[in-house]
Design a protein around this motif. Structure first.
Motif, PDB file in Angstrom:
ATOM      1  N   GLY A 169     -14.682  24.950  13.058  1.00 25.87           N
ATOM      2  CA  GLY A 169     -14.110  24.519  14.338  1.00 25.87           C
ATOM      3  C   GLY A 169     -14.983  23.488  15.033  1.00 25.87           C
ATOM      4  O   GLY A 169     -14.489  22.484  15.537  1.00 25.87           O
ATOM      5  N   ALA A 170     -16.289  23.737  15.054  1.00 26.61           N
ATOM      6  CA  ALA A 170     -17.211  22.785  15.697  1.00 26.61           C
ATOM      7  C   ALA A 170     -17.155  21.430  15.002  1.00 26.61           C
ATOM      8  O   ALA A 170     -17.134  20.380  15.659  1.00 26.61           O
ATOM      9  N   ALA A 171     -17.099  21.432  13.676  1.00 25.61           N
ATOM     10  CA  ALA A 171     -17.037  20.177  12.925  1.00 25.61           C
ATOM     11  C   ALA A 171     -15.730  19.435  13.210  1.00 25.61           C
ATOM     12  O   ALA A 171     -15.732  18.206  13.404  1.00 25.61           O
ATOM     13  N   GLU A 172     -14.612  20.158  13.263  1.00 27.84           N
ATOM     14  CA  GLU A 172     -13.323  19.523  13.558  1.00 27.84           C
ATOM     15  C   GLU A 172     -13.308  18.918  14.957  1.00 27.84           C
ATOM     16  O   GLU A 172     -12.816  17.803  15.160  1.00 27.84           O
ATOM     17  N   LEU A 173     -13.853  19.646  15.919  1.00 31.33           N
ATOM     18  CA  LEU A 173     -13.870  19.147  17.299  1.00 31.33           C
ATOM     19  C   LEU A 173     -14.791  17.942  17.441  1.00 31.33           C
ATOM     20  O   LEU A 173     -14.465  16.991  18.154  1.00 31.33           O
ATOM     21  N   GLU A 174     -15.911  17.969  16.749  1.00 33.82           N
ATOM     22  CA  GLU A 174     -16.829  16.827  16.808  1.00 33.82           C
ATOM     23  C   GLU A 174     -16.191  15.601  16.154  1.00 33.82           C
ATOM     24  O   GLU A 174     -16.307  14.482  16.664  1.00 33.82           O
ATOM     25  N   ALA A 175     -15.475  15.794  15.056  1.00 33.59           N
ATOM     26  CA  ALA A 175     -14.782  14.676  14.402  1.00 33.59           C
ATOM     27  C   ALA A 175     -13.701  14.114  15.324  1.00 33.59           C
ATOM     28  O   ALA A 175     -13.545  12.887  15.429  1.00 33.59           O
ATOM     29  N   ALA A 176     -12.972  14.980  16.017  1.00 36.43           N
ATOM     30  CA  ALA A 176     -11.939  14.523  16.954  1.00 36.43           C
ATOM     31  C   ALA A 176     -12.567  13.741  18.102  1.00 36.43           C
ATOM     32  O   ALA A 176     -12.034  12.718  18.533  1.00 36.43           O
ATOM     33  N   ARG A 177     -13.732  14.208  18.573  1.00 39.45           N
ATOM     34  CA  ARG A 177     -14.423  13.501  19.650  1.00 39.45           C
ATOM     35  C   ARG A 177     -14.835  12.103  19.192  1.00 39.45           C
ATOM     36  O   ARG A 177     -14.640  11.121  19.901  1.00 39.45           O
ATOM     37  N   ARG A 178     -15.366  12.015  17.976  1.00 43.55           N
ATOM     38  CA  ARG A 178     -15.768  10.702  17.443  1.00 43.55           C
ATOM     39  C   ARG A 178     -14.554   9.790  17.276  1.00 43.55           C
ATOM     40  O   ARG A 178     -14.614   8.608  17.596  1.00 43.55           O
ATOM     41  N   ASP A 179     -13.439  10.350  16.788  1.00 41.63           N
ATOM     42  CA  ASP A 179     -12.221   9.557  16.625  1.00 41.63           C
ATOM     43  C   ASP A 179     -11.731   9.032  17.978  1.00 41.63           C
ATOM     44  O   ASP A 179     -11.339   7.870  18.098  1.00 41.63           O
ATOM     45  N   ASP A 180     -11.771   9.898  18.993  1.00 37.95           N
ATOM     46  CA  ASP A 180     -11.351   9.480  20.346  1.00 37.95           C
ATOM     47  C   ASP A 180     -12.253   8.371  20.862  1.00 37.95           C
ATOM     48  O   ASP A 180     -11.782   7.406  21.454  1.00 37.95           O
TER      49      ASP A 180
END
Length: 116
Positions: A97-108
């Motif tokens: 979950g942390a990795a997915e959220l961090e990837a989404a933050r970077r994408d944003d």
């Protein structure tokens, strides 16, 4: 005695009680630094839901709600109850979950740079 900053918990520790309503508690096994990061992602996603609703942007709202769901699952507040998972499954849940959220933050952030 209940702390003014901590909600009441059920005797088994699995739920918190807020205004008489029971909610699943965050997995107490998550290391505090990881839990704090997940809570930051959760609050950011909740703010994004509000912003998307005010802008009447359905796609942005769906994306933000998906991030809320990811954070809540990673924290153990949704999905398979954390007390029914092995220690390895619990660790995998919050790490993924942390990795997915961090990837989404970077994408944003990348989209913000591209658009500006």
């Amino acid at each position: 005695m209940e702390s003014p900053t901590q909600p009441e918990r059920t005797p088994d520790g699995r739920y918190i009680v807020v205004k008489g309503r029971r909610w699943r508690a965050t997995d107490p096994g998550i290391p505090e630094d990881i839990a704090a990061g997940l809570r930051r992602h959760l609050m950011s996603a909740r703010r994004a839901v509000g912003a998307a609703r005010r802008a009447e942007d359905e796609a942005a709202e769906r994306a933000a709600r998906s991030r809320v769901q990811t954070a809540k699952v990673a924290l153990g507040e949704r999905g398979t109850p954390w007390w029914d998972q092995s220690p390895a499954e619990r660790c995998e849940r919050w790490t993924k979950g942390a990795a997915e959220l961090e990837a989404a933050r970077r994408d944003d952030a990348d989209e913000g740079l591209a658009g500006g």
